[in-house]
Design a protein around this motif. Sequence first.
Motif, PDB file in Angstrom:
ATOM      1  N   GLN A  74      29.483  38.713  20.307  1.00 18.26           N
ATOM      2  CA  GLN A  74      30.606  38.989  21.188  1.00 18.26           C
ATOM      3  C   GLN A  74      30.285  40.213  22.027  1.00 18.26           C
ATOM      4  O   GLN A  74      29.727  41.183  21.540  1.00 18.26           O
ATOM      5  CB  GLN A  74      31.847  39.263  20.339  1.00 18.26           C
ATOM      6  CG  GLN A  74      33.119  39.504  21.125  1.00 18.26           C
ATOM      7  CD  GLN A  74      33.706  38.226  21.651  1.00 18.26           C
ATOM      8  OE1 GLN A  74      33.106  37.174  21.529  1.00 18.26           O
ATOM      9  NE2 GLN A  74      34.871  38.307  22.262  1.00 18.26           N
TER      10      GLN A  74
ATOM     11  N   ASP B 148      35.506  44.584  24.858  1.00 21.25           N
ATOM     12  CA  ASP B 148      34.405  43.614  24.974  1.00 21.25           C
ATOM     13  C   ASP B 148      33.297  44.147  25.872  1.00 21.25           C
ATOM     14  O   ASP B 148      32.705  43.422  26.669  1.00 21.25           O
ATOM     15  CB  ASP B 148      34.917  42.278  25.507  1.00 21.25           C
ATOM     16  CG  ASP B 148      35.902  41.624  24.565  1.00 21.25           C
ATOM     17  OD1 ASP B 148      35.774  41.836  23.349  1.00 21.25           O
ATOM     18  OD2 ASP B 148      36.795  40.914  25.041  1.00 21.25           O
TER      19      ASP B 148
ATOM     20  N   MET C  28      37.733  35.047  20.374  1.00 30.11           N
ATOM     21  CA  MET C  28      37.430  33.770  21.019  1.00 30.11           C
ATOM     22  C   MET C  28      37.588  32.692  19.955  1.00 30.11           C
ATOM     23  O   MET C  28      37.182  32.877  18.809  1.00 30.11           O
ATOM     24  CB  MET C  28      36.020  33.747  21.597  1.00 30.11           C
ATOM     25  CG  MET C  28      35.866  34.550  22.882  1.00 30.11           C
ATOM     26  SD  MET C  28      36.872  33.949  24.248  1.00 30.11           S
ATOM     27  CE  MET C  28      35.950  32.494  24.746  1.00 30.11           C
TER      28      MET C  28
ATOM     29  N   TRP D 108      31.367  25.181  25.246  1.00 32.85           N
ATOM     30  CA  TRP D 108      32.343  25.949  25.997  1.00 32.85           C
ATOM     31  C   TRP D 108      33.478  26.423  25.086  1.00 32.85           C
ATOM     32  O   TRP D 108      33.883  25.719  24.168  1.00 32.85           O
ATOM     33  CB  TRP D 108      32.948  25.114  27.133  1.00 32.85           C
ATOM     34  CG  TRP D 108      31.994  24.810  28.241  1.00 32.85           C
ATOM     35  CD1 TRP D 108      31.151  23.741  28.335  1.00 32.85           C
ATOM     36  CD2 TRP D 108      31.781  25.596  29.410  1.00 32.85           C
ATOM     37  NE1 TRP D 108      30.424  23.799  29.496  1.00 32.85           N
ATOM     38  CE2 TRP D 108      30.792  24.929  30.193  1.00 32.85           C
ATOM     39  CE3 TRP D 108      32.321  26.775  29.899  1.00 32.85           C
ATOM     40  CZ2 TRP D 108      30.342  25.434  31.411  1.00 32.85           C
ATOM     41  CZ3 TRP D 108      31.881  27.266  31.112  1.00 32.85           C
ATOM     42  CH2 TRP D 108      30.899  26.608  31.850  1.00 32.85           C
TER      43      TRP D 108
ATOM     44  N   TYR E  98      37.351  28.830  25.565  1.00 36.42           N
ATOM     45  CA  TYR E  98      38.218  29.547  26.488  1.00 36.42           C
ATOM     46  C   TYR E  98      39.373  30.177  25.721  1.00 36.42           C
ATOM     47  O   TYR E  98      39.735  29.752  24.623  1.00 36.42           O
ATOM     48  CB  TYR E  98      38.763  28.618  27.582  1.00 36.42           C
ATOM     49  CG  TYR E  98      39.772  27.608  27.101  1.00 36.42           C
ATOM     50  CD1 TYR E  98      41.138  27.920  27.044  1.00 36.42           C
ATOM     51  CD2 TYR E  98      39.381  26.329  26.699  1.00 36.42           C
ATOM     52  CE1 TYR E  98      42.068  27.001  26.596  1.00 36.42           C
ATOM     53  CE2 TYR E  98      40.316  25.397  26.251  1.00 36.42           C
ATOM     54  CZ  TYR E  98      41.662  25.745  26.204  1.00 36.42           C
ATOM     55  OH  TYR E  98      42.578  24.838  25.754  1.00 36.42           O
TER      56      TYR E  98
ATOM     57  N   LYS F 205      39.539  34.212  29.445  1.00 33.16           N
ATOM     58  CA  LYS F 205      38.149  34.440  29.051  1.00 33.16           C
ATOM     59  C   LYS F 205      37.483  33.082  28.862  1.00 33.16           C
ATOM     60  O   LYS F 205      38.031  32.209  28.177  1.00 33.16           O
ATOM     61  CB  LYS F 205      38.068  35.253  27.760  1.00 33.16           C
ATOM     62  CG  LYS F 205      38.643  36.654  27.860  1.00 33.16           C
ATOM     63  CD  LYS F 205      38.526  37.409  26.561  1.00 33.16           C
ATOM     64  CE  LYS F 205      39.452  36.831  25.502  1.00 33.16           C
ATOM     65  NZ  LYS F 205      39.448  37.618  24.254  1.00 33.16           N
TER      66      LYS F 205
ATOM     67  N   ALA G 252      33.710  31.340  27.824  1.00 32.61           N
ATOM     68  CA  ALA G 252      32.378  31.593  27.267  1.00 32.61           C
ATOM     69  C   ALA G 252      31.581  30.297  27.227  1.00 32.61           C
ATOM     70  O   ALA G 252      32.132  29.220  26.950  1.00 32.61           O
ATOM     71  CB  ALA G 252      32.479  32.187  25.870  1.00 32.61           C
ATOM     72  N   TYR G 253      30.281  30.421  27.497  1.00 31.03           N
ATOM     73  CA  TYR G 253      29.391  29.266  27.449  1.00 31.03           C
ATOM     74  C   TYR G 253      28.142  29.640  26.672  1.00 31.03           C
ATOM     75  O   TYR G 253      27.476  30.634  26.982  1.00 31.03           O
ATOM     76  CB  TYR G 253      29.008  28.821  28.860  1.00 31.03           C
ATOM     77  CG  TYR G 253      28.013  27.674  28.876  1.00 31.03           C
ATOM     78  CD1 TYR G 253      28.369  26.416  28.386  1.00 31.03           C
ATOM     79  CD2 TYR G 253      26.718  27.865  29.364  1.00 31.03           C
ATOM     80  CE1 TYR G 253      27.460  25.372  28.392  1.00 31.03           C
ATOM     81  CE2 TYR G 253      25.793  26.822  29.374  1.00 31.03           C
ATOM     82  CZ  TYR G 253      26.175  25.577  28.883  1.00 31.03           C
ATOM     83  OH  TYR G 253      25.274  24.542  28.879  1.00 31.03           O
ATOM     84  N   ASP G 254      27.838  28.868  25.633  1.00 35.59           N
ATOM     85  CA  ASP G 254      26.637  29.103  24.841  1.00 35.59           C
ATOM     86  C   ASP G 254      25.469  28.378  25.502  1.00 35.59           C
ATOM     87  O   ASP G 254      25.327  27.152  25.382  1.00 35.59           O
ATOM     88  CB  ASP G 254      26.829  28.603  23.414  1.00 35.59           C
ATOM     89  CG  ASP G 254      27.780  29.476  22.625  1.00 35.59           C
ATOM     90  OD1 ASP G 254      28.061  30.591  23.081  1.00 35.59           O
ATOM     91  OD2 ASP G 254      28.260  29.033  21.565  1.00 35.59           O
TER      92      ASP G 254
ATOM     93  N   ARG H  18      24.624  33.729  25.089  1.00 31.09           N
ATOM     94  CA  ARG H  18      25.994  33.426  25.502  1.00 31.09           C
ATOM     95  C   ARG H  18      26.330  34.140  26.804  1.00 31.09           C
ATOM     96  O   ARG H  18      25.992  35.314  27.000  1.00 31.09           O
ATOM     97  CB  ARG H  18      26.986  33.838  24.427  1.00 31.09           C
ATOM     98  CG  ARG H  18      28.416  33.960  24.926  1.00 31.09           C
ATOM     99  CD  ARG H  18      29.415  34.194  23.824  1.00 31.09           C
ATOM    100  NE  ARG H  18      29.784  32.940  23.194  1.00 31.09           N
ATOM    101  CZ  ARG H  18      30.887  32.776  22.452  1.00 31.09           C
ATOM    102  NH1 ARG H  18      31.695  33.781  22.249  1.00 31.09           N
ATOM    103  NH2 ARG H  18      31.161  31.619  21.912  1.00 31.09           N
TER     104      ARG H  18
ATOM    105  N   THR I   9      29.732  35.100  29.227  1.00 26.73           N
ATOM    106  CA  THR I   9      31.179  35.252  29.129  1.00 26.73           C
ATOM    107  C   THR I   9      31.732  35.829  30.423  1.00 26.73           C
ATOM    108  O   THR I   9      31.175  36.796  30.964  1.00 26.73           O
ATOM    109  CB  THR I   9      31.566  36.177  27.959  1.00 26.73           C
ATOM    110  OG1 THR I   9      30.984  35.690  26.748  1.00 26.73           O
ATOM    111  CG2 THR I   9      33.070  36.250  27.795  1.00 26.73           C
TER     112      THR I   9
ATOM    113  N   THR J  23      35.449  37.228  32.155  1.00 28.32           N
ATOM    114  CA  THR J  23      36.815  37.658  31.867  1.00 28.32           C
ATOM    115  C   THR J  23      37.522  38.006  33.167  1.00 28.32           C
ATOM    116  O   THR J  23      36.969  38.721  34.014  1.00 28.32           O
ATOM    117  CB  THR J  23      36.822  38.897  30.946  1.00 28.32           C
ATOM    118  OG1 THR J  23      36.158  38.578  29.713  1.00 28.32           O
ATOM    119  CG2 THR J  23      38.234  39.345  30.657  1.00 28.32           C
TER     120      THR J  23
END
Length: 789
Positions: free
Chosen positions: A62, A134, A189, A231, A233, A295, A297-299, A305, A307, A309
């Motif tokens: 994170q 964050d 998340m 994904w 959110y 927020k 986020a995509y791995d 990752r 992210t 925001t």
Amino acid sequence: MPSFLVTRFRKRVPGLFVDMRMKKSKLKLTILGIALFWSGVSTAQDQSQSKDLGVIVITSGQPSSLPTQIPTTMETVTAKEIIETINATDSEDALKYLPSLSVRKRFAGDYNHAVVASRASGSNNAARSAVYADGMPLSNFVGNDKFYAPRWGMVAPEEIERVDVMFGPFSAAYPGNSVGAVVDFVTRMPKQFEAHMKLGVSSQEFSNYATNEKYGSSNGSVTLGSREGDWAYWFHLSRQDVNTQPMVFVTGATSTTAGTAVTGAVPATDIYGAANAILGTASQYHTVQDHAKIKVAYDISSTMRATYTLGYWQNKSDGNPQSYLTNSSTGAPLYYAATVAQDGKNYVLSSSSFSASREELTHVMHGFSLKTNTQEVFDWEILASIYNFQSDLNRASANNTSTTLYGGTTAGTLTDYSGTGFNNFALKGTWRPMGIKGEHVIDYGYQQDNYKLSILKNTTGTSTWETAAAGALTDKSAGTSQLQSLYAQDAWKFAPLWKTVLGLRAEQWSTSGGLAYKSTIGTTNYSDRTEIYYSPKLAISHLLTDTLMLKASTGRAVRMPTVHEMYGSTTAGASTTYANDPNLRPEKSQTTELTAEKDLGHGILRTTAFFENTRDAIASQTTLLNGVANTYIQNVRRIESTGLEVAYSGQNFLKKGLDFSSSVTYVDSRIKENDGYVSVAGDTIDKYQIRVPMWRANALANYHWDEKLNTSLGARYASSQFGRNDNSDINGFAYTGNSKFFVVDARLLYKVDRQWSVAAGIDNLNNYKYWNYHQYPMRTYHAELRWDL
């Protein structure tokens, strides 16, 4: 006897239990279990936090501001603890019971005075602590006073996963603003679909002087989040509607000039012990705030990752006055007279005393991070954020020149901060030359922080001050600053029971475009500046016995002057001379702490001695300018602080289900050299630093009756403090005073079922009247309803 001795040094950290086993002189660190998994992150990206020879180790998927190795005292509060023990209406409430910390929060949603105070930094020094969410800065280092408090409104209590606090400037990864403390919010998340709803109300019973009122507030929030494949959110929307107690009490100094006969004035004593009277109130706010955040986020892979925001915060605030005075002749409320008379005494009443204000603020924040977490030889992160005062307007009514409210012929004012803001960029890396179990872990990086100030002050119409367009320009302030930094620190396990962290931070600080304008003077342009500073850091830790850890840390911090401190438009004398100081020197602090941490079996007891020597501290004080005594921002040559902090935290304390924490802090913080001060009421040498109490303490008991019912009781204390460098303000229990306090808070949480819960609480249960320039809230009742899917 067995061939080896197994010992354990335990410390609870979120989701992690660390077991240190020692075979003769060799230490083996084994992780027994990780309970906390970061939602939506692969197992390689699980958030964990461990303790390796007294150095906190962070491995995080994170976004966070924290380096991987933290060589100093650190405290943590989790979401579970916040929900169970704190009547939290704002994110800063999470800090309420942490050692040596306090936040100058005057009301729910306080957006321009809620400054963090720490061991040797008072609640007037916003730039001596650093707050992140964050990894994105929330601290507003455009300025340093109360109006530049961290942007707490960009984090809602419901989204907090954990808050970490690091004391002191001992990590090279942070600027000199970390000299007091670093506060890092880590937000949630999801790992699957979830929805949340929260409704809360509160009511304050306020009574002081001639004001006896109940002030209510309400808040509500909805949250949706999910994870679909790679994904994830998180969407949050909240509103807070607050009626505050009066922030200002209108005071009248005694006068020999006969005045208008009145009733209603309340005899009182000012901060210097002199007689005065309270004539009414001002700045009793009604504030409505909206907060929205998304927020995403995509791995990209199992170890990388991205992210994004987006945060939005809006505030509309009305500040209104109320006169205590009634004209003895007419029976009508009285809002202005040069002097008023009651019971044979005369008091001065300023034409600006009963002013009103209207604020409309819209702030927007963007953040992006791209981070790896392989836990192998290399990891890296790219982080960028922008915080913009998209619209920031403050209207003030005209001065009164007649007995009626807002009566008069002078113009109102419109102050516009729109365009002010800050942006930040960071490249961070971690190098493990010999892998995750090697002797060295090296954190390094580059950071760039930019700050922009833009203030325009214009006149407005007299009777239309609430809506009128901007008229003639009367004041303007502007300027920018930039801080570029390179840092590196090496956590080196040089022996089985020893570890050290060596760090260096190099900073290039520059300013440009500084100017101040006043219609009575004209424009003054200030020269650009570029300066370079170096800040070395050193920490060492040793496991002395199986249950006793010793640590020592020292570090230099260079806190740069803020743009507002250098270029804020202020005047001296008859408004003919600027009292800005564009040549302010940076604060330079050398801070050291010595810590012993003992495992008592039922909890951890920590004792920390700390020492801080600050040269060229930046503060507001009185000096002569062109022969006229004037108060403005300048350097105080040297302040010295010495203190001791004792903290305990344990679970199942004395009784199963009872968690207990407490801390006591003593600090002697005094001015030792001050060649800029001009004596008005007395000298400043060997006087206490303002708003730094000698004693602070807190305690929190949290009892789990069963799986459904939880109750907590907390107490907070601070000894007397001063608001003037010469310590001439001897009466803290008055408007603009700084008093001691002892406050008790209570909370009850009941889980109706898996989805519904209710809570009730009381802040300031003992109804203590206490001050930090403004009066704090009195007894306040809270009720809360939550639904979680």
